[in-house]
Motif scaffolding. Structure first.
Motif, PDB file in Angstrom:
ATOM      1  N   LYS A   1       0.899  -1.143  -0.045  1.00 49.55           N
ATOM      2  CA  LYS A   1      -0.048   0.061   0.156  1.00 49.55           C
ATOM      3  C   LYS A   1       1.357   1.217  -0.181  1.00 49.55           C
ATOM      4  O   LYS A   1       1.539   0.887   0.586  1.00 49.55           O
ATOM      5  CB  LYS A   1      -1.017   0.115   1.339  1.00 49.55           C
ATOM      6  N   GLN A   2       0.015   2.459  -0.705  1.00 47.71           N
ATOM      7  CA  GLN A   2       1.064   3.323  -0.640  1.00 47.71           C
ATOM      8  C   GLN A   2       0.493   5.032  -0.656  1.00 47.71           C
ATOM      9  O   GLN A   2      -0.561   4.389  -0.963  1.00 47.71           O
ATOM     10  CB  GLN A   2       1.542   3.745  -2.276  1.00 47.71           C
ATOM     11  N   MET A   3       1.039   5.287   0.528  1.00 46.82           N
ATOM     12  CA  MET A   3      -0.368   6.571   1.084  1.00 46.82           C
ATOM     13  C   MET A   3      -0.176   7.891  -0.006  1.00 46.82           C
ATOM     14  O   MET A   3       1.022   7.976  -0.046  1.00 46.82           O
ATOM     15  CB  MET A   3       0.423   6.839   2.477  1.00 46.82           C
ATOM     16  N   THR A   4      -0.776   8.346   0.074  1.00 48.08           N
ATOM     17  CA  THR A   4      -1.060   9.355  -1.092  1.00 48.08           C
ATOM     18  C   THR A   4      -2.455  10.182  -0.467  1.00 48.08           C
ATOM     19  O   THR A   4      -3.808   9.587  -0.019  1.00 48.08           O
ATOM     20  CB  THR A   4      -1.940   8.552  -2.873  1.00 48.08           C
ATOM     21  N   GLU A   5      -2.030  11.492  -0.618  1.00 47.52           N
ATOM     22  CA  GLU A   5      -2.790  12.697   0.346  1.00 47.52           C
ATOM     23  C   GLU A   5      -4.142  12.721  -1.111  1.00 47.52           C
ATOM     24  O   GLU A   5      -4.106  12.203  -2.264  1.00 47.52           O
ATOM     25  CB  GLU A   5      -2.077  13.900   0.081  1.00 47.52           C
ATOM     26  N   THR A   6      -4.955  12.896  -0.455  1.00 47.38           N
ATOM     27  CA  THR A   6      -6.258  12.663  -1.566  1.00 47.38           C
ATOM     28  C   THR A   6      -6.692  14.532  -1.122  1.00 47.38           C
ATOM     29  O   THR A   6      -7.314  14.383  -0.204  1.00 47.38           O
ATOM     30  CB  THR A   6      -7.865  12.124  -1.441  1.00 47.38           C
ATOM     31  N   TYR A   7      -7.463  15.405  -2.200  1.00 43.13           N
ATOM     32  CA  TYR A   7      -7.759  16.530  -2.129  1.00 43.13           C
ATOM     33  C   TYR A   7     -10.128  15.961  -1.682  1.00 43.13           C
ATOM     34  O   TYR A   7     -10.769  15.558  -2.539  1.00 43.13           O
ATOM     35  CB  TYR A   7      -8.861  16.811  -3.373  1.00 43.13           C
ATOM     36  N   VAL A   8     -10.507  16.023  -0.830  1.00 45.35           N
ATOM     37  CA  VAL A   8     -11.991  16.226  -0.332  1.00 45.35           C
ATOM     38  C   VAL A   8     -12.826  17.131  -0.494  1.00 45.35           C
ATOM     39  O   VAL A   8     -12.222  18.381  -0.500  1.00 45.35           O
ATOM     40  CB  VAL A   8     -11.891  15.810   1.167  1.00 45.35           C
ATOM     41  N   TYR A   9     -13.758  17.461  -1.692  1.00 43.93           N
ATOM     42  CA  TYR A   9     -13.987  18.400  -1.997  1.00 43.93           C
ATOM     43  C   TYR A   9     -15.247  19.337  -1.173  1.00 43.93           C
ATOM     44  O   TYR A   9     -15.771  18.460  -0.178  1.00 43.93           O
ATOM     45  CB  TYR A   9     -14.989  17.585  -3.598  1.00 43.93           C
ATOM     46  N   ASP A  10     -15.140  19.927  -0.819  1.00 42.28           N
ATOM     47  CA  ASP A  10     -15.944  21.173  -0.176  1.00 42.28           C
ATOM     48  C   ASP A  10     -17.705  21.191  -0.398  1.00 42.28           C
ATOM     49  O   ASP A  10     -18.424  22.164  -0.448  1.00 42.28           O
ATOM     50  CB  ASP A  10     -15.391  22.369   0.155  1.00 42.28           C
ATOM     51  N   ARG A  11     -18.739  20.039  -0.276  1.00 46.27           N
ATOM     52  CA  ARG A  11     -19.359  19.500  -0.759  1.00 46.27           C
ATOM     53  C   ARG A  11     -20.279  20.226   0.233  1.00 46.27           C
ATOM     54  O   ARG A  11     -20.636  20.496   1.115  1.00 46.27           O
ATOM     55  CB  ARG A  11     -20.155  18.073  -1.028  1.00 46.27           C
ATOM     56  N   TYR A  12     -21.557  21.297  -0.608  1.00 50.26           N
ATOM     57  CA  TYR A  12     -22.548  21.771   0.054  1.00 50.26           C
ATOM     58  C   TYR A  12     -22.077  22.629   0.877  1.00 50.26           C
ATOM     59  O   TYR A  12     -23.110  22.575   1.931  1.00 50.26           O
ATOM     60  CB  TYR A  12     -23.793  20.591   0.465  1.00 50.26           C
ATOM     61  N   ALA A  13     -21.102  23.271   0.513  1.00 47.24           N
ATOM     62  CA  ALA A  13     -20.385  24.211   1.207  1.00 47.24           C
ATOM     63  C   ALA A  13     -21.496  25.281   2.076  1.00 47.24           C
ATOM     64  O   ALA A  13     -21.896  25.643   0.765  1.00 47.24           O
ATOM     65  CB  ALA A  13     -19.107  24.514   1.522  1.00 47.24           C
ATOM     66  N   ALA A  14     -22.190  26.012   3.432  1.00 46.29           N
ATOM     67  CA  ALA A  14     -22.889  27.176   3.851  1.00 46.29           C
ATOM     68  C   ALA A  14     -22.111  28.602   3.205  1.00 46.29           C
ATOM     69  O   ALA A  14     -20.456  28.415   3.064  1.00 46.29           O
ATOM     70  CB  ALA A  14     -22.928  27.260   5.292  1.00 46.29           C
ATOM     71  N   PRO A  15     -22.715  29.420   2.431  1.00 43.42           N
ATOM     72  CA  PRO A  15     -22.209  30.556   2.286  1.00 43.42           C
ATOM     73  C   PRO A  15     -20.593  31.021   3.415  1.00 43.42           C
ATOM     74  O   PRO A  15     -21.251  31.253   4.847  1.00 43.42           O
ATOM     75  CB  PRO A  15     -23.280  31.273   2.325  1.00 43.42           C
ATOM     76  N   SER A  16     -20.262  31.555   2.873  1.00 44.65           N
ATOM     77  CA  SER A  16     -19.123  31.875   3.575  1.00 44.65           C
ATOM     78  C   SER A  16     -18.704  33.364   3.108  1.00 44.65           C
ATOM     79  O   SER A  16     -18.723  33.927   1.829  1.00 44.65           O
ATOM     80  CB  SER A  16     -18.153  31.313   4.544  1.00 44.65           C
ATOM     81  N   LYS A  17     -17.314  34.223   3.768  1.00 40.13           N
ATOM     82  CA  LYS A  17     -16.328  34.976   3.209  1.00 40.13           C
ATOM     83  C   LYS A  17     -15.510  34.636   1.558  1.00 40.13           C
ATOM     84  O   LYS A  17     -16.025  34.934   1.247  1.00 40.13           O
ATOM     85  CB  LYS A  17     -15.414  35.215   3.902  1.00 40.13           C
ATOM     86  N   GLU A  18     -15.488  33.224   1.741  1.00 32.56           N
ATOM     87  CA  GLU A  18     -15.098  32.378   0.739  1.00 32.56           C
ATOM     88  C   GLU A  18     -15.609  32.314   0.139  1.00 32.56           C
ATOM     89  O   GLU A  18     -14.945  32.185  -1.634  1.00 32.56           O
ATOM     90  CB  GLU A  18     -14.192  30.916   1.062  1.00 32.56           C
TER      91      GLU A  18
END
Length: 369
Positions: free
Chosen positions: A121-138
């Motif tokens: 097994k190889q450890m790899t970094e994955t990107y987690v999508y910010d799904r259905y995030a509430a309204p914010s400054k970003e």
């Protein structure tokens, strides 16, 4: 039919695949302790490490150590197999490997005693999508199911919806003016033929036809951009008859007036009379009709996109943004996903209808007080 062996014949990295006869001859030679064998008209050599050579070039090797990739997209090289075998012989739980491109990675080795199989097994970094995030400054209006910024998608969706609306209206107006102008000016059998064509188009059930075509494009996996082009052409081609009838009716009344008699007496060409003297007198009514029809076209596109038959991902339109309300959980818990697109759609269509009403009042002398 086949063969049974504890050893496995592998091709070298980048070497051509071995045939069944070559593999069988190699395994037979290995079992018999022979250093040479022939197959498919080629003489091969086996060295002490089990490498298969032909003409001094290494084409493959015989090994009892089998490494299978968990994913077909992963290519396991000979060097990686050798390095892994050394780590297993040393009872190592981890090992580092640097590939041909200089990328170094750490691998974990886990042994399953019940199956007598090692897992690498190889450890790899994955990107987690910010799904259905509430309204914010970003993200002022939050994010959608793919983690995309809703405000940006809303602006791009407005551009797509308006482009489709304007292009469809231009197609409808162009065909309607051409066919209606010819029909109204010439009359007679030309008028009868064109009006029967208009009647046929009126009898076509537009929505079922568009749904069938949309389903066919889904089956053929038509590109999103081409699909949008086809959608505009279909909507424009099905919408011109109403404009043709309007132009025909206006020209029938205008062609009997004195200024048309003057153009005929002056010997002006027919096309010049139609497009320089008749059509300009119909433009005010056309502007009103097209403006009012623009809102209807945007609503039609939104309906089709909502049903999954219009604009497709990755392109955005207000219709396919609202498509998320097909999920009842999203509709009730993430209001920021579909309400802004619905409000934009409402204000746009309402605005174009107000513009159409204003133009009608401005161009119709009977409406003036």
């Amino acid at each position: 039919m086949g063969y049974a062996s504890r050893d496995l014949v592998n091709e070298a990295d980048g070497a051509p695949k071995f045939s069944f006869d070559v593999k069988l001859a190699a395994l037979t030679a290995m079992a018999a302790g022979e250093k040479e064998f022939a197959a498919d008209g080629v003489d091969y050599t086996l060295d002490a490490d089990g490498n298969i050579l032909a003409g001094g070039e290494e084409l493959g090797y015989v090994s009892r150590f089998v490494v299978s990739a968990a994913d077909s997209s992963v290519v396991v090289t000979r060097d990686f197999k050798d390095r892994l075998e050394e780590a297993i012989d040393d009872n190592a739980a981890k090992f580092n490997y640097t590939d041909a491109e200089g990328n170094e990675a750490e691998y974990d080795i886990v042994y399953d005693a019940s199956t007598k199989v090692w897992s690498v097994k190889q450890m790899t970094e994955t990107y987690v999508y910010d799904r259905y995030a509430a309204p914010s400054k970003e993200h002022w209006l939050g994010t959608d199911t793919n983690g995309m910024d809703m405000l940006t998608r809303l602006m791009y969706g407005g551009r797509v919806s308006l482009i489709i609306g304007f292009i469809v209206v231009v197609i409808e107006a162009s065909l309607g003016i051409l066919m209606g102008g010819i029909s109204g000016y010439f009359g007679g059998w030309v008028d009868n033929i064109i009006m029967r064509i208009v009647d046929v188009f009126y009898c076509i059930p537009s929505m079922p036809v568009i749904i069938i075509i949309g389903a066919a494009m889904d089956a053929m996996r038509v590109d999103s951009w081409k699909r949008m082009m086809y959608l505009m052409l279909i909507l424009g081609f099905l919408g011109w008859p109403s404009i043709a009838r309007l132009v025909r009716g206006q020209i029938l009344s205008l062609r009997e007036q004195e200024f048309m008699l003057a153009t005929e007496a002056c010997g002006i060409k027919v096309w010049h009379r139609i497009f320089r003297h008749l059509i300009p007198n119909v433009i005010p009514q056309l502007i009103v009709t097209c403006t009012m029809g623009l809102g209807s076209t945007i609503l039609t596109e939104a309906t089709l996109s909502f049903l999954g038959l219009g604009v497709k991902y990755p392109f955005a339109s207000w219709g396919n943004i609202i498509n998320d309300v097909n999920n009842a959980y999203v509709m009730t818990n993430y209001l920021f996903i579909w309400i802004p697109a619905g409000v934009c759609l409402l204000l746009t269509v309402l605005g174009f209808n107000f513009v159409g009403d204003g133009l009608r009042d401005a161009f119709d002398p009977k409406m003036k007080r």
